[in-house]
Scaffold this active site. Structure first.
Site, PDB file in Angstrom:
ATOM      1  N   CYS A  60       0.935  -1.187  -0.123  1.00 37.34           N
ATOM      2  CA  CYS A  60      -0.070  -0.017  -0.019  1.00 37.34           C
ATOM      3  C   CYS A  60       0.843   1.267  -0.018  1.00 37.34           C
ATOM      4  CB  CYS A  60      -0.877  -0.076   1.034  1.00 37.34           C
ATOM      5  SG  CYS A  60      -1.865   1.468   1.611  1.00 37.34           S
ATOM      6  N   CYS A 116       0.217   3.567   2.862  1.00 46.01           N
ATOM      7  CA  CYS A 116       0.824   3.047   4.134  1.00 46.01           C
ATOM      8  C   CYS A 116       2.248   3.335   4.208  1.00 46.01           C
ATOM      9  CB  CYS A 116       0.556   1.516   4.314  1.00 46.01           C
ATOM     10  SG  CYS A 116      -1.406   1.157   3.955  1.00 46.01           S
TER      11      CYS A 116
END
Length: 193
Positions: free
Chosen positions: A94, A97
């Site tokens: 991600c 992230c």
């Protein structure tokens, strides 16, 4: 190479690789027909490669103020309560992230001793991610001890109370401001970034 340029290059690589990665529940091989010939790629090998390349930016969790934990460890933390808790539910593939990881770590360092910060890899802990209703990444969970001790002791109320759930990456200042608001009576943040 400048750190931000390296991060962008790694994210571009990860983004192009993760487009071919099947969900963990599917078979270990997937087929892509993006070129004239079909390619069979081992999703497990790609996941391993993606995880090791992201470690360059996420670092070794054993030395972090916000360590990586398992679902079982999170369960135990929620039963043996000692400090407010912030959980970062993330995945190694991600992009947001990865961008938030250093910000989350800096917030954990700033609030060390007052708030406990942990990271939960949703790919490694899919059952816990489901139980926590994680639908988007990253997701931050701000949890505090339930003040109704009588109800907790009787089993009528959970030990932890979810103060707020935020989907999306935040900067250190916003994370710290939310902790001050939810756990220490600080002012409510007017803008999150």
């Amino acid at each position: 190479m400048h750190r931000s340029a390296m991060l962008l290059a790694a994210l571009a690589t990860i983004s192009s690789v993760s487009a071919f990665v099947a969900p963990a529940s599917s078979s270990s091989f997937i087929t892509s027909s993006t070129s004239s010939s079909a390619c069979t790629i081992s999703a497990q090998k790609i996941r391993a490669s993606t995880r090791s390349s992201t470690q360059l930016f996420m670092g070794d969790d054993t030395k972090k103020a916000a360590p990586l934990i398992s679902g079982e460890e999170l369960e135990q933390m929620l039963q043996e309560w000692d400090q407010p808790l912030v959980v970062d539910a993330y995945a190694t593939w991600c992009g947001p992230c990865l961008l938030m990881a250093p910000e989350f770590e800096q917030a954990a360092q700033e609030l060390a001793g007052r708030v406990r910060f942990v990271k939960l890899d949703t790919d490694l802990e899919p059952q816990m991610a489901t139980r926590l209703s994680i639908m988007g990444l990253p997701t931050l969970l701000f949890l505090d001890k339930n003040d109704d001790k009588e109800a907790v002791e009787e089993g009528k109320a959970p030990v932890a109370v979810l103060k707020e759930r935020i989907e999306g990456a935040l900067r250190k200042k916003s994370i710290v401001d939310l902790c001050e608001f939810h756990f220490f009576g600080g002012p409510q943040p007017t803008q999150l970034s």
